[in-house]
Design an enzyme around this catalytic site. Structure first.
Site, PDB file in Angstrom:
ATOM      1  N   SER A 155      99.245 -14.285  64.860  1.00  0.00           N
ATOM      2  CA  SER A 155      99.672 -13.989  63.499  1.00  0.00           C
ATOM      3  C   SER A 155      99.390 -15.154  62.570  1.00  0.00           C
ATOM      4  CB  SER A 155     101.157 -13.652  63.482  1.00  0.00           C
ATOM      5  OG  SER A 155     101.868 -14.556  64.271  1.00  0.00           O
ATOM      6  N   HIS A 176      94.798  -8.467  64.203  1.00  0.00           N
ATOM      7  CA  HIS A 176      96.239  -8.656  64.040  1.00  0.00           C
ATOM      8  C   HIS A 176      96.972  -7.352  63.719  1.00  0.00           C
ATOM      9  CE1 HIS A 176      99.793 -10.565  61.740  1.00  0.00           C
ATOM     10  NE2 HIS A 176     100.092 -10.431  63.012  1.00  0.00           N
ATOM     11  N   GLU A 196      94.987  -6.287  60.482  1.00  0.00           N
ATOM     12  CA  GLU A 196      94.209  -7.319  59.788  1.00  0.00           C
ATOM     13  C   GLU A 196      93.027  -7.718  60.664  1.00  0.00           C
ATOM     14  OE1 GLU A 196      96.557 -10.436  57.054  1.00  0.00           O
ATOM     15  OE2 GLU A 196      97.451 -10.241  59.015  1.00  0.00           O
ATOM     16  N   ASN A 245     101.258 -12.381  56.669  1.00  0.00           N
ATOM     17  CA  ASN A 245     102.274 -13.411  56.919  1.00  0.00           C
ATOM     18  C   ASN A 245     102.280 -14.522  55.881  1.00  0.00           C
ATOM     19  OD1 ASN A 245     103.610 -12.323  59.122  1.00  0.00           O
ATOM     20  ND2 ASN A 245     101.952 -12.927  60.489  1.00  0.00           N
TER      21      ASN A 245
HETATM   22  N1  CAA Z   1     106.865   3.658  68.881  1.00  0.00           N
HETATM   23  C1  CAA Z   1     106.683   4.892  68.398  1.00  0.00           C
HETATM   24  N2  CAA Z   1     107.328   5.389  67.333  1.00  0.00           N
HETATM   25  C2  CAA Z   1     108.233   4.578  66.744  1.00  0.00           C
HETATM   26  C3  CAA Z   1     108.495   3.282  67.179  1.00  0.00           C
HETATM   27  C4  CAA Z   1     107.763   2.818  68.292  1.00  0.00           C
HETATM   28  N3  CAA Z   1     107.916   1.572  68.761  1.00  0.00           N
HETATM   29  N4  CAA Z   1     109.436   2.726  66.370  1.00  0.00           N
HETATM   30  C5  CAA Z   1     109.757   3.650  65.467  1.00  0.00           C
HETATM   31  N5  CAA Z   1     109.029   4.773  65.686  1.00  0.00           N
HETATM   32  C6  CAA Z   1     109.008   5.986  64.883  1.00  0.00           C
HETATM   33  C7  CAA Z   1     110.242   6.809  64.994  1.00  0.00           C
HETATM   34  O1  CAA Z   1     110.166   7.692  66.080  1.00  0.00           O
HETATM   35  C8  CAA Z   1     110.273   7.516  63.666  1.00  0.00           C
HETATM   36  O2  CAA Z   1     109.365   8.624  63.683  1.00  0.00           O
HETATM   37  P1  CAA Z   1     109.477   9.853  62.600  1.00  0.00           P
HETATM   38  O3  CAA Z   1     109.089   9.273  61.282  1.00  0.00           O
HETATM   39  O4  CAA Z   1     108.477  10.832  63.113  1.00  0.00           O
HETATM   40  O5  CAA Z   1     110.885  10.290  62.654  1.00  0.00           O
HETATM   41  C9  CAA Z   1     109.705   6.492  62.700  1.00  0.00           C
HETATM   42  O6  CAA Z   1     108.949   5.593  63.516  1.00  0.00           O
HETATM   43  C10 CAA Z   1     110.801   5.757  61.997  1.00  0.00           C
HETATM   44  O7  CAA Z   1     111.678   5.186  62.955  1.00  0.00           O
HETATM   45  P2  CAA Z   1     113.276   5.330  62.938  1.00  0.00           P
HETATM   46  O8  CAA Z   1     113.674   6.638  62.351  1.00  0.00           O
HETATM   47  O9  CAA Z   1     113.771   4.977  64.304  1.00  0.00           O
HETATM   48  O10 CAA Z   1     113.759   4.149  62.050  1.00  0.00           O
HETATM   49  P3  CAA Z   1     113.452   3.764  60.573  1.00  0.00           P
HETATM   50  O11 CAA Z   1     113.188   4.925  59.698  1.00  0.00           O
HETATM   51  O12 CAA Z   1     114.550   2.822  60.262  1.00  0.00           O
HETATM   52  O13 CAA Z   1     112.067   2.946  60.657  1.00  0.00           O
HETATM   53  C11 CAA Z   1     110.771   1.037  61.027  1.00  0.00           C
HETATM   54  C12 CAA Z   1     111.890   1.892  61.544  1.00  0.00           C
HETATM   55  C13 CAA Z   1     109.445   1.812  61.063  1.00  0.00           C
HETATM   56  C14 CAA Z   1     110.657  -0.160  61.960  1.00  0.00           C
HETATM   57  C15 CAA Z   1     111.075   0.616  59.527  1.00  0.00           C
HETATM   58  O14 CAA Z   1     112.359   0.065  59.457  1.00  0.00           O
HETATM   59  C16 CAA Z   1     110.081  -0.368  58.966  1.00  0.00           C
HETATM   60  O15 CAA Z   1     109.007  -0.012  58.536  1.00  0.00           O
HETATM   61  N6  CAA Z   1     110.470  -1.671  58.966  1.00  0.00           N
HETATM   62  C17 CAA Z   1     109.593  -2.746  58.499  1.00  0.00           C
HETATM   63  C18 CAA Z   1     108.637  -3.102  59.579  1.00  0.00           C
HETATM   64  C19 CAA Z   1     107.731  -4.216  59.165  1.00  0.00           C
HETATM   65  O16 CAA Z   1     107.759  -4.751  58.066  1.00  0.00           O
HETATM   66  N7  CAA Z   1     106.856  -4.593  60.095  1.00  0.00           N
HETATM   67  C20 CAA Z   1     105.929  -5.690  59.890  1.00  0.00           C
HETATM   68  C21 CAA Z   1     106.499  -6.916  60.488  1.00  0.00           C
HETATM   69  S1  CAA Z   1     105.436  -8.272  60.195  1.00  0.00           S
HETATM   70  C22 CAA Z   1     104.382  -8.236  61.449  1.00  0.00           C
HETATM   71  O17 CAA Z   1     104.426  -7.456  62.350  1.00  0.00           O
HETATM   72  C23 CAA Z   1     103.356  -9.301  61.385  1.00  0.00           C
HETATM   73  C24 CAA Z   1     103.640 -10.498  62.173  1.00  0.00           C
HETATM   74  O18 CAA Z   1     102.690 -11.102  62.607  1.00  0.00           O
HETATM   75  C25 CAA Z   1     104.985 -11.073  62.341  1.00  0.00           C
END
Ligand code: CAA
Length: 291
Positions: A119, A140, A152, A190
């Site tokens: 990342s 990424h 990315e 990031n």
């Molecule tokens: N595998 C498969 N499906 C998944 C899953 C997984 N690991 N996690 C969640 N889902 C699915 C759920 O089944 C659900 O599906 P439907 O839309 O069909 O119902 C959907 O994703 C939404 O999940 P939830 O209903 O359980 O929960 P939510 O609505 O609160 O969403 C989330 C969860 C998608 C994580 C949301 O909170 C979100 O988008 N959060 C922000 C995530 C983010 O910013 N990520 C980037 C981080 S930075 C990064 O990754 C870079 C780095 O280098 C650090």
């Protein structure tokens, strides 16, 4: 070039998500880790996460069975060497990643493309220690990999166009969208996201708001799906700190100074969800703010 087999190094949170999406897209996946339990946990997690997609009608039961059958695991890093594409998704420490690439080199096919899911670590520097900097790039994924649309693509100084084009085609086959980033500290997502999270920790540290009020403010006031402190726990506070350090060291600007409170949480081993405690305590029924 035709990519069919994919080696994923590291069976943690990112590695299992990457194996999941590649297997569903029809690639043969070999997942490797140094830890047997990490491999079996990863397969169980992939099974559970694809099942969620089945239960929501996004994937058929037959597709799930076919995807699970395409995933094999091994404790021997050398066994992923002959794959067409290798994605390193190990711990975010440069020495660990370098050791993996050093060990892989004698086992690669001439055409193998090497990538890292880092990342924030310099792609050019990682590539320079291999025998194929032109076939090396940053790949990424975002967490959770099966849900997040973006990948990315980071070009090292030596990455050739054929390699970039091949990875771009892979991203399309995964049904995701690629954003192209140049190889500067923390790339795009990031570079922007981590200073926001770090600022949220400063806001907490300086007593401007509590964990709850900071997260609610950004969820309800800026329409973010998670508050910044909840997101930091989700990503891992050690990862957040490591990325802030890369920004601070690499860009030498005090605006990237990691918040001392973030450092303190990491020193305590309160790394977020993965250790059950971070800005929230996850040991009970519902997460409880720790400040
Ligand atoms: N595998 C498969 N499906 C998944 C899953 C997984 N690991 N996690 C969640 N889902 C699915 C759920 O089944 C659900 O599906 P439907 O839309 O069909 O119902 C959907 O994703 C939404 O999940 P939830 O209903 O359980 O929960 P939510 O609505 O609160 O969403 C989330 C969860 C998608 C994580 C949301 O909170 C979100 O988008 N959060 C922000 C995530 C983010 O910013 N990520 C980037 C981080 S930075 C990064 O990754 C870079 C780095 O280098 C650090």
């Amino acid at each position: 070039m035709d990519i069919r087999s994919v080696g994923v190094v590291g069976a943690g949170q990112m590695g299992n998500g990457i194996a999941h999406v590649f297997a569903l897209a029809g690639y043969d996946v070999i997942l490797t880790d140094v830890n047997e339990a990490a491999l079996s946990n990863a397969v169980a997690t992939i099974d559970r996460n694809i099942e969620r997609q089945v239960s929501r009608g996004k994937v058929t039961a037959d597709d799930k069975a076919a995807a699970m059958a395409r995933i094999t695991t091994t404790l021997k890093l050398a066994e992923v060497g002959p794959c067409d594409l290798i994605i390193e998704a190990a711990t975010e420490r440069e020495t660990v990643k370098q050791a993996i690439f050093d060990d892989l080199l004698p086992h690669l096919k001439p055409h193998t493309i090497l990538t890292s899911n880092t990342s924030s670590i310099s792609i050019t520097r990682l590539a320079s220690r291999t025998d194929r900097p032109e076939k090396f790039m940053g790949f990424h994924f975002m967490n959770p990999v099966p849900v997040m649309q973006l990948v990315e693509l980071i070009r090292g100084i030596a990455t050739d166009q054929e390699t970039w084009d091949a990875m771009h085609a892979v991203v399309r086959k995964l049904g995701k969208t690629a954003a192209s980033a140049e190889d500067f500290p923390a790339f795009i997502v990031n570079r922007i996201l981590m200073p926001m999270i770090n600022e949220a920790v400063y806001t907490l540290y300086e007593g401007v708001g509590s964990v709850k009020s900071i997260d609610e403010s950004m969820k309800l006031g800026a329409n973010h799906p998670m508050g910044p402190l909840e997101l930091a726990d989700f990503i891992g506070l050690d990862t957040c700190l490591a990325i802030m350090n890369v920004l601070h060291d690499g860009l030498a600007d005090t605006k990237y100074r990691p918040c001392p409170l973030l450092t303190k949480y990491v020193e305590a081993g309160w790394l977020g969800r993965k250790t059950q405690r971070g800005f929230y305590d996850y040991r009970g029924e519902t997460p409880v703010p720790t400040r």
